[in-house]
Write a protein that holds these residues in place. Structure first.
Motif, short mmCIF file in Angstrom:
data_model
loop_
_atom_site.label_atom_id
_atom_site.label_comp_id
_atom_site.label_asym_id
_atom_site.label_seq_id
_atom_site.Cartn_x
_atom_site.Cartn_y
_atom_site.Cartn_z
N ILE A 447 -1.81 5.75 -2.64
CA ILE A 447 -1.88 4.69 -1.63
C ILE A 447 -3.34 4.31 -1.45
N PHE A 448 -3.69 3.06 -1.77
CA PHE A 448 -5.09 2.64 -1.80
C PHE A 448 -5.34 1.40 -0.93
N PRO A 449 -6.38 1.42 -0.10
CA PRO A 449 -6.91 0.15 0.42
C PRO A 449 -7.81 -0.45 -0.66
N LEU A 450 -7.70 -1.74 -0.90
CA LEU A 450 -8.52 -2.36 -1.96
C LEU A 450 -10.00 -2.12 -1.71
N VAL A 451 -10.42 -2.32 -0.46
CA VAL A 451 -11.79 -2.02 -0.05
C VAL A 451 -11.73 -1.22 1.24
N MET A 456 -8.08 -2.81 6.13
CA MET A 456 -7.22 -2.33 5.04
C MET A 456 -7.01 -0.81 5.07
N PRO A 457 -8.06 -0.01 5.34
CA PRO A 457 -7.84 1.44 5.38
C PRO A 457 -6.82 1.85 6.45
N GLU A 458 -6.84 1.17 7.59
CA GLU A 458 -5.93 1.53 8.65
C GLU A 458 -4.47 1.25 8.26
N VAL A 459 -4.23 0.11 7.62
CA VAL A 459 -2.87 -0.23 7.17
C VAL A 459 -2.42 0.75 6.08
N ALA A 460 -3.33 1.04 5.15
CA ALA A 460 -3.00 1.96 4.05
C ALA A 460 -2.70 3.36 4.58
N GLU A 461 -3.49 3.81 5.55
CA GLU A 461 -3.27 5.15 6.08
C GLU A 461 -1.96 5.24 6.86
N LYS A 462 -1.61 4.18 7.56
CA LYS A 462 -0.33 4.16 8.27
C LYS A 462 0.84 4.26 7.29
N LEU A 463 0.74 3.52 6.20
CA LEU A 463 1.79 3.58 5.17
C LEU A 463 1.86 4.97 4.55
N TYR A 464 0.69 5.54 4.28
CA TYR A 464 0.63 6.89 3.71
C TYR A 464 1.29 7.91 4.63
N MET A 465 0.97 7.84 5.93
CA MET A 465 1.52 8.79 6.89
C MET A 465 3.04 8.70 6.97
N ASP A 466 3.58 7.53 6.71
CA ASP A 466 5.03 7.35 6.71
C ASP A 466 5.65 7.89 5.42
N ASP A 476 -6.25 7.45 -1.08
CA ASP A 476 -7.56 7.46 -1.75
C ASP A 476 -8.26 6.14 -1.49
N ALA A 477 -9.43 6.20 -0.84
CA ALA A 477 -10.18 4.98 -0.54
C ALA A 477 -11.54 4.97 -1.24
N LYS A 478 -11.78 5.92 -2.14
CA LYS A 478 -13.11 6.06 -2.74
C LYS A 478 -13.18 5.44 -4.13
N GLN A 479 -14.34 4.86 -4.44
CA GLN A 479 -14.67 4.25 -5.73
C GLN A 479 -13.84 2.99 -5.98
N THR A 498 -1.33 -0.73 -3.46
CA THR A 498 -2.63 -1.23 -3.00
C THR A 498 -2.46 -2.20 -1.84
N ILE A 499 -3.21 -1.94 -0.77
CA ILE A 499 -3.25 -2.84 0.39
C ILE A 499 -4.49 -3.69 0.23
N ASP A 500 -4.31 -5.02 0.21
CA ASP A 500 -5.43 -5.93 -0.02
C ASP A 500 -5.48 -6.99 1.09
N GLY A 501 -6.29 -8.01 0.88
CA GLY A 501 -6.44 -9.07 1.88
C GLY A 501 -5.14 -9.78 2.18
N ASP A 502 -4.29 -10.00 1.18
CA ASP A 502 -3.02 -10.68 1.41
C ASP A 502 -2.07 -9.86 2.26
N THR A 503 -2.23 -8.53 2.21
CA THR A 503 -1.36 -7.67 3.02
C THR A 503 -1.51 -8.01 4.51
N LEU A 504 -2.74 -8.29 4.91
CA LEU A 504 -3.01 -8.58 6.32
C LEU A 504 -2.43 -9.94 6.72
N LYS A 505 -2.18 -10.80 5.72
CA LYS A 505 -1.65 -12.13 6.01
C LYS A 505 -0.13 -12.18 5.97
N ASP A 506 0.46 -11.60 4.91
CA ASP A 506 1.91 -11.75 4.72
C ASP A 506 2.68 -10.43 4.64
#
Length: 537
Positions: A447-451, A456-466, A476-479, A498-506
């Motif tokens: 489960i990765f936030p693009l940046v 993005m990290p907050e959304v990715a971590e929420k998905l990971y915890m579920d 993993d948010a590194k590199q 991968t959670i990216d900019g579009d994730t926050l929109k749609d």
């Protein structure tokens, strides 16, 4: 994009790459490595332990929790047990292990190394000095029976033989002579023992040279493979016990208890997974032959008249099961053991073999299916004095059941999955990756936030915890995203989210498929269902 092993990768370097990847990514480590290691023992790292547990669980489910459908269209009756590693010492007298569980061994008189006599030919084919000599003579080290020209041998002895095979007897002669037309095997014999000019040499098994240094070997002598220990406060023979060399005997010892306490009757099976120990003199080929290993064994008890029917059933069933775990059909081979080569009590035995990189072009054992007749129960009845007959309540017939034994190495099974799954493709972020069946993969999803910013990290971590509640996944948010994909590919992880900019929109995410490297957009609300379905395959 290639899905095959690189054509320019030799089988030797292929195995070296697999071993290196296993160490680097935490699949398998040398045991006691900080003290220089201990030959024949290996430790499973985080990824290797999970892969081994997944394979074990798949076997247990297919044997005990959801057994196969029998020839009559009904599920088989199989129960599971877990018996002690140390059993009463009479167990191994009854089974024949104390008197007969030994291998013929030979010692090199020069370097003093010990070898199993039946392994020497195979080890010679892999010995550096033999391979180098074969290349000099423009032949294959694997073809020991090919006729060779000996013109280049003396030059090779002086240039390379002294360093690669210092134990060769021919090095002591001023100008050794050889028959101009002898086989490669006869040449090896002549180099190690004595040169015999202008005659045809015959090379008995006991006169093969030392794979390590080329020296001459002693005649074979028997060597017991069981590890001894002691129980109780006094260290004498009265407390001598053995670490079990197989898990099967514990099943036979508990056969009557299972029969009396479970609602089973022949045909029925008893399954077990556990550690076994054999004091192998020449452990080799990574975890293929080790001194401590895990087995997945099942003893299937049947009426005597049905033995061959069930033997054939289990051979076919075990071949099918390994294919189901992702092993290619053309990499599996049924090797029917000849009458003169199988155990005296066996009515039929087949080895299910796999095309390992270190055996190619030949196959090596993965699992054995043996029709053991009534030997084991008869022996334990004789030595214990306990009646182990089964009484058919309908017919009132009394008999000692015959046994069909599918016995697989769990440790060896993990090796097969690693060899089968290894891929090399220079076009990928990581040229090395593992194609492991999703249900067996150690990690199901990354489960990765693009940046690492912009929410993005907050959304990715929420998905990971579920997701972590229902599957093994990794946040993993590194590199760079490419390096994160590469890490997951090397671990055999089938999917990356991968959670990216579009994730926050749609509220959609990208899911990348390990095998194709293709990506698709799905709703973040459907990710769990998507992965749950895909990772059961």
């Amino acid at each position: 994009m290639s899905d095959n092993k690189s054509n320019n990768t030799t089988e030797t370097s292929l195995m070296s790459r697999i071993v290196s990847l296993c160490k680097r990514r935490g699949f398998i480590y040398p045991a006691s490595e900080i003290y220089g290691g201990l030959n024949g023992f290996w430790d499973f790292g985080p990824l290797g332990t999970q892969l081994k547990n997944n394979l074990r669980d798949a076997w247990w489910k297919s044997m005990v929790e959801c057994p196969p459908i029998g020839p009559d269209g009904k599920p088989l009756s199989i129960v599971g047990i877990d018996t002690s590693i140390i059993q009463h010492p009479k167990t191994w007298e009854a089974s024949g292990h104390v008197g007969g569980f030994s291998d013929p061994m030979q010692t090199c008189r020069v370097c003093k190394k010990l070898f199993r006599a039946d392994h020497i030919e195979d080890m010679l084919r892999e010995a550096p000095w033999v391979i180098d000599l074969a290349e000099t003579l423009v032949v294959s080290a694997y073809d020991l029976n090919v006729t060779v020209c000996t013109d280049k041998v003396i030059n090779w002895l002086q240039r390379k033989g002294k360093k690669l095979a210092p134990g060769l007897a021919a090095l002591k002669e001023q100008k050794p002579e050889f028959n101009k037309s002898i086989t490669f095997l006869e040449l090896l014999n002549a180099l190690a023992y004595k040169t015999t000019p202008h005659s045809t040499l015959h090379t008995p098994h006991s006169l093969l040279p030392c794979p390590n240094c080329g020296g001459d070997l002693t005649e074979p002598r028997q060597f017991n493979l069981m590890f001894e220990s002691r129980v109780g406060p006094v260290e004498d023979d009265s407390g001598k016990v053995y670490l079990r060399p197989e898990t099967a005997q514990g099943i036979f010892l508990q056969y009557k208890n299972v029969l009396d306490t479970s609602r089973v009757k022949p045909p029925f099976g008893v399954a077990q997974v556990g550690k076994s120990f054999r004091n192998e003199v020449t452990p080799r080929n990574f975890v293929f032959r080790t001194r401590e290993f895990e087995q997945m064994e099942m003893e299937f008890f049947v009426p005597p008249e049905d033995g061959m029917k069930w033997y054939e059933f289990w051979v076919q069933e075990r071949l099918r099961w390994w294919e189901e775990q992702g092993v290619a059909k053309n990499k599996l081979y049924r090797h029917e053991i000849a009458d003169e080569d199988r155990a005296f009590y066996s009515a039929a035995t087949a080895d299910i073999e796999y095309l390992y990189p270190f055996t190619d072009p030949n196959f090596g054992e993965l699992e054995g299916v043996a029709y053991r007749t009534d030997y084991d129960l008869t022996q334990h009845q004789k030595f214990s004095g306990v009646n182990l007959e089964y009484i058919d309540q309908e017919t009132k017939n009394r008999y000692i059941p015959h046994v069909i034994e599918p016995a697989s190495g769990l440790t060896r099974g993990v090796l097969v999955l690693l060899c089968e799954g290894y891929r090399y493709d220079e076009q990928r972020a990581s040229p090395e990756w593992l194609k492991i069946k999703p249900s067996l993969a150690p990690i199901k999803a990354g489960i990765f936030p693009l940046v690492n910013k912009d929410g993005m990290p907050e959304v990715a971590e929420k998905l990971y915890m579920d997701l972590r509640k229902s599957m093994i996944c990794q946040f993993d948010a590194k590199q760079s995203i490419g390096k994160r994909y590469a890490r997951m590919d090397e671990a055999g992880t089938p999917f990356c989210v991968t959670i990216d900019g579009d994730t926050l929109k749609d509220s959609t995410v990208t899911i990348r498929n390990r095998d194709t490297a293709q990506q698709e957009r799905v709703s973040i609300d459907t990710v769990k269902e998507y992965l749950n379905v895909k990772c059961k395959m």
